[in-house]
Design a protein around this motif. Structure first.
Motif, PDB file in Angstrom:
ATOM      1  N   GLY A   9       0.851  -1.198   0.000  1.00 60.00           N
ATOM      2  CA  GLY A   9       0.000   0.000   0.000  1.00 60.00           C
ATOM      3  C   GLY A   9       0.880   1.239   0.000  1.00 60.00           C
ATOM      4  N   LYS A  10       0.298   2.399   0.104  1.00 58.99           N
ATOM      5  CA  LYS A  10       1.085   3.643   0.068  1.00 58.99           C
ATOM      6  C   LYS A  10       0.440   4.700   0.970  1.00 58.99           C
ATOM      7  CE  LYS A  10      -1.622   6.853  -1.512  1.00 58.99           C
ATOM      8  NZ  LYS A  10      -2.928   6.755  -1.608  1.00 58.99           N
ATOM      9  N   ILE A  11       1.232   5.671   1.353  1.00 60.66           N
ATOM     10  CA  ILE A  11       0.608   6.878   1.909  1.00 60.66           C
ATOM     11  C   ILE A  11       1.207   8.106   1.233  1.00 60.66           C
ATOM     12  CG2 ILE A  11       0.096   5.862   4.187  1.00 60.66           C
ATOM     13  CD1 ILE A  11       2.252   7.743   5.312  1.00 60.66           C
ATOM     14  N   GLU A  16      -0.711  16.377  -0.577  1.00 56.71           N
ATOM     15  CA  GLU A  16      -2.046  16.056  -1.095  1.00 56.71           C
ATOM     16  C   GLU A  16      -2.830  17.356  -1.313  1.00 56.71           C
ATOM     17  OE1 GLU A  16      -0.743  15.749   2.108  1.00 56.71           O
ATOM     18  OE2 GLU A  16      -1.734  13.846   2.584  1.00 56.71           O
ATOM     19  N   HIS A  17      -3.732  17.333  -2.204  1.00 57.41           N
ATOM     20  CA  HIS A  17      -4.551  18.468  -2.654  1.00 57.41           C
ATOM     21  C   HIS A  17      -3.744  19.501  -3.456  1.00 57.41           C
ATOM     22  CE1 HIS A  17      -8.319  17.191  -1.106  1.00 57.41           C
ATOM     23  NE2 HIS A  17      -7.767  16.907   0.062  1.00 57.41           N
ATOM     24  N   PHE A  18      -2.625  19.964  -2.877  1.00 58.96           N
ATOM     25  CA  PHE A  18      -1.859  20.992  -3.596  1.00 58.96           C
ATOM     26  C   PHE A  18      -1.276  20.400  -4.889  1.00 58.96           C
ATOM     27  CE2 PHE A  18      -1.820  21.884   0.969  1.00 58.96           C
ATOM     28  CZ  PHE A  18      -2.611  23.019   0.934  1.00 58.96           C
ATOM     29  N   VAL A  19      -1.043  19.095  -4.881  1.00 55.92           N
ATOM     30  CA  VAL A  19      -0.506  18.407  -6.060  1.00 55.92           C
ATOM     31  C   VAL A  19      -1.460  18.547  -7.254  1.00 55.92           C
ATOM     32  CG1 VAL A  19      -1.485  16.111  -5.497  1.00 55.92           C
ATOM     33  CG2 VAL A  19       0.602  16.237  -6.818  1.00 55.92           C
ATOM     34  N   VAL A  20      -2.756  18.652  -6.965  1.00 54.35           N
ATOM     35  CA  VAL A  20      -3.754  18.822  -8.027  1.00 54.35           C
ATOM     36  C   VAL A  20      -3.495  20.144  -8.774  1.00 54.35           C
ATOM     37  CG1 VAL A  20      -6.263  19.086  -8.436  1.00 54.35           C
ATOM     38  CG2 VAL A  20      -5.439  17.466  -6.710  1.00 54.35           C
ATOM     39  N   ALA A 186     -15.619   7.409   6.643  1.00 50.14           N
ATOM     40  CA  ALA A 186     -15.407   7.105   5.219  1.00 50.14           C
ATOM     41  C   ALA A 186     -14.812   8.319   4.524  1.00 50.14           C
ATOM     42  CB  ALA A 186     -16.740   6.755   4.581  1.00 50.14           C
ATOM     43  N   HIS A 187     -13.913   8.091   3.587  1.00 55.77           N
ATOM     44  CA  HIS A 187     -13.335   9.251   2.896  1.00 55.77           C
ATOM     45  C   HIS A 187     -13.674   9.216   1.419  1.00 55.77           C
ATOM     46  CE1 HIS A 187      -9.894   7.598   0.857  1.00 55.77           C
ATOM     47  NE2 HIS A 187      -9.153   8.683   0.912  1.00 55.77           N
ATOM     48  N   TYR A 188     -14.197  10.339   0.936  1.00 54.73           N
ATOM     49  CA  TYR A 188     -14.676  10.450  -0.440  1.00 54.73           C
ATOM     50  C   TYR A 188     -13.785  11.436  -1.182  1.00 54.73           C
ATOM     51  CZ  TYR A 188     -18.688   8.200   1.670  1.00 54.73           C
ATOM     52  OH  TYR A 188     -19.492   7.319   2.356  1.00 54.73           O
ATOM     53  N   THR A 189     -12.715  10.902  -1.768  1.00 51.05           N
ATOM     54  CA  THR A 189     -11.693  11.756  -2.368  1.00 51.05           C
ATOM     55  C   THR A 189     -12.282  12.753  -3.373  1.00 51.05           C
ATOM     56  OG1 THR A 189     -10.087  10.011  -2.025  1.00 51.05           O
ATOM     57  CG2 THR A 189      -9.495  11.699  -3.630  1.00 51.05           C
ATOM     58  N   LYS A 190     -13.158  12.267  -4.262  1.00 53.09           N
ATOM     59  CA  LYS A 190     -13.699  13.105  -5.331  1.00 53.09           C
ATOM     60  C   LYS A 190     -14.432  14.330  -4.765  1.00 53.09           C
ATOM     61  CE  LYS A 190     -15.664  11.641  -9.660  1.00 53.09           C
ATOM     62  NZ  LYS A 190     -16.523  10.612 -10.253  1.00 53.09           N
ATOM     63  N   GLY A 272      -3.702  11.793   2.509  1.00 52.63           N
ATOM     64  CA  GLY A 272      -4.752  11.595   1.493  1.00 52.63           C
ATOM     65  C   GLY A 272      -5.759  12.730   1.517  1.00 52.63           C
ATOM     66  N   ALA A 273      -6.961  12.427   1.056  1.00 51.09           N
ATOM     67  CA  ALA A 273      -7.949  13.485   0.831  1.00 51.09           C
ATOM     68  C   ALA A 273      -8.418  14.189   2.099  1.00 51.09           C
ATOM     69  CB  ALA A 273      -9.149  12.895   0.106  1.00 51.09           C
ATOM     70  N   GLY A 274      -8.436  13.477   3.230  1.00 48.54           N
ATOM     71  CA  GLY A 274      -8.893  14.105   4.464  1.00 48.54           C
ATOM     72  C   GLY A 274     -10.398  14.020   4.640  1.00 48.54           C
TER      73      GLY A 274
HETATM   74  O1  PMV Z   1      -7.382   9.970  -0.620  1.00 48.55           O
HETATM   75  P1  PMV Z   1      -6.300   9.473  -1.465  1.00 48.55           P
HETATM   76  O2  PMV Z   1      -5.215   8.803  -0.726  1.00 48.55           O
HETATM   77  O3  PMV Z   1      -6.783   8.728  -2.650  1.00 48.55           O
HETATM   78  O4  PMV Z   1      -5.512  10.731  -1.996  1.00 48.55           O
HETATM   79  C1  PMV Z   1      -6.068  11.785  -2.692  1.00 48.55           C
HETATM   80  C2  PMV Z   1      -4.999  12.750  -3.028  1.00 48.55           C
HETATM   81  C3  PMV Z   1      -5.481  14.102  -3.521  1.00 48.55           C
HETATM   82  O5  PMV Z   1      -4.330  14.923  -3.647  1.00 48.55           O
HETATM   83  C4  PMV Z   1      -6.423  14.746  -2.531  1.00 48.55           C
HETATM   84  C5  PMV Z   1      -6.173  13.993  -4.868  1.00 48.55           C
HETATM   85  C6  PMV Z   1      -5.274  13.668  -6.027  1.00 48.55           C
HETATM   86  O6  PMV Z   1      -5.821  13.273  -7.076  1.00 48.55           O
HETATM   87  O7  PMV Z   1      -4.047  13.832  -5.963  1.00 48.55           O
END
Ligand code: PMV
Length: 315
Positions: A9-11, A16-20, A186-190, A272-274
Motif C-alpha cells: 500500500g502507500k501513503i 495532497e490536494h496541492f498536487v492537483v 469514510a473518505h470520499y476523495t472526489k 490523502g484526501a482528508g
Molecule cells: O485519498 P487518497 O489517498 O486517494 O488521496 C487523494 C490525493 C489528492 O491529492 C487529494 C487527490 C489527487 O488526485 O491527488
C-alpha cells in the motif's frame, strides 16, 4: 497455470490536494501488502474471491455491469483470457493486510498485484509493463488517476511526483516508523477534491499563497529526507497540517487524533484526501510505542508501518 504477486500500500507524506494544482507531492510505499493469486480454470468464467466481495461471471461482459470495486480484476482477467486462451477461465483470490477505502492505496496495490498475477499466468512481463497494465486497470475506477499511486506500489520506496514532470525516486535512508491511525470516517476523495476547488475559486489569492508555502515546505522536506533529519521532517509535517486545515479538509476527530499523536511523535498530519480516512505520525524507536499507546488509550485504531523498499513481488 497459477501465478501469485503481492504489492504494498502507500501513503501520501506531503502535498495532497496541492498536487492537483501543480505542487510536488511526496509518497511512500508501506509494508502492508495485498497478495493476489490467479489461476486458469477449464470453465469459461471469471471468478473473484475477496473480503470486499465475490464474483462469478462470464467473460466479455460490459464493465458497467461489474461491481466497481472488482472491476479492475475483471478487466484484467477478461483482457488476458481474450488475448491468450479464449476458451479458458480464471479464478482470482485476493488477500489484504491493507484497510480498504481509507487512503492507504488498497486499490492501487490491488491493480499492481492483480496485473502481475493475472498476466503472470500466461506470460512474464517487466515491472514497467505491469505498471502500465495496472494504471489502465485503475482507470476503470478512477478515470483521472495520475498513476502516481500505482508507480510507488510497483517500485516501492519514497517518490516525488508532480503533474508536469511526473515521478522520480527519492534516495533516502528513511530510518523512521510511521504510526497510522484510522478515523473510521469514510473518505470520499472526489467530493473533498471538489470542495477544495470551490475554496480555491472563492479565495484565489489566499490559495495561491498557500500553494507557494507548500512548495517551499516540500523543498525543505527533500533536504531533511537526505539527511534523515526526523525533527526537521516533523516540523514540516505540523506545518503541512496547518495548510490542510486552512483549505478545510480536516475535522474535529482528525484534529483530536493529530493532537494526541503530536504529544510524543515528531509530527502528525492527515494523509490523502482528508475529512475522513487516516492520519500518520512520524516516529522512531524512541517514541513509536508512546504514540501508539496515546492513540489506543483514546480508542483509536492504529498500527505502525515502515517504508517498503520491495515494491511489487512475484512468486
Ligand atoms: O485519498 P487518497 O489517498 O486517494 O488521496 C487523494 C490525493 C489528492 O491529492 C487529494 C487527490 C489527487 O488526485 O491527488
Amino acid at each position: 497455470m497459477k501465478s501469485t504477486a503481492s504489492a504494498p500500500g502507500k501513503i501520501i507524506l506531503f502535498g495532497e490536494h496541492f498536487v492537483v494544482y501543480g505542487v510536488k507531492a511526496i509518497l511512500c510505499a508501506i509494508n502492508k501488502r495485498i497478495t493476489i493469486t490467479a489461476k486458469t480454470i477449464s470453465e469459461n468464467k471469471i471468478s473473484i474471491k475477496s473480503s470486499i466481495g465475490n464474483l462469478v461471471s462470464a467473460p466479455k461482459r460490459p464493465l458497467t455491469e461489474v461491481d466497481i470495486q472488482l472491476r479492475p480484476f475483471y478487466f484484467l482477467a477478461d483482457k488476458m483470457i481474450q488475448k491468450y486462451d479464449e476458451k479458458s477461465g480464471m479464478e482470482i483470490t485476493i488477500d489484504s493486510e491493507i484497510p480498504i477505502g481509507v487512503g492507504l492505496g488498497s486499490s492501487s496495490a490491488c491493480c499492481v498485484a492483480g496485473a502481475a498475477a493475472i498476466s503472470g499466468v500466461f506470460i512474464e512481463k517487466s515491472k514497467e509493463e505491469i505498471l502500465q497494465m495496472a494504471i489502465e486497470a485503475e482507470k476503470t475506477i478512477f478515470p483521472n488517476t495520475s498513476g502516481a499511486d500505482c508507480t510507488v506500489c510497483t517500485f516501492g520506496g519514497i517518490m516525488q511526483y508532480d503533474k508536469k514532470t511526473g515521478h522520480s525516486k527519492i534516495d533516502s535512508e528513511a530510518k523512521f516508523h510511521l504510526v497510522i491511525a484510522n478515523s473510521k470516517i469514510a473518505h470520499y476523495t472526489k467530493e473533498v477534491v471538489s470542495n477544495v476547488n470551490q475554496f480555491k475559486e472563492k479565495n484565489e489569492e489566499r490559495f495561491s499563497k498557500i500553494c507557494n508555502e507548500e512548495n517551499n515546505l516540500i523543498n525543505d522536506v527533500l533536504v531533511c529526507l537526505k539527511k534523515n533529519d526526523l525533527k526537521g521532517i516533523g516540523i514540516n509535517i505540523i506545518k503541512n497540517q496547518e495548510y490542510l486545515e486552512l483549505i478545510g479538509v480536516s475535522n474535529a476527530k482528525l484534529r483530536n487524533m493529530i493532537e494526541l499523536a503530536n504529544k510524543s511523535s515528531f509530527g502528525a498530519k492527515i494523509t490523502g484526501a482528508g475529512v475522513g480516512g487516516c492520519i500518520f505520525a512520524l516516529t522512531d524507536e524512541t517514541n513509536m510505542e508512546d504514540t501508539i499507546q496515546q492513540l489506543r488509550k483514546n480508542d483509536y485504531e492504529c498500527f505502525s508501518v515502515k517504508i517498503d523498499f520491495r515494491g511489487l513481488d512475484t512468486f
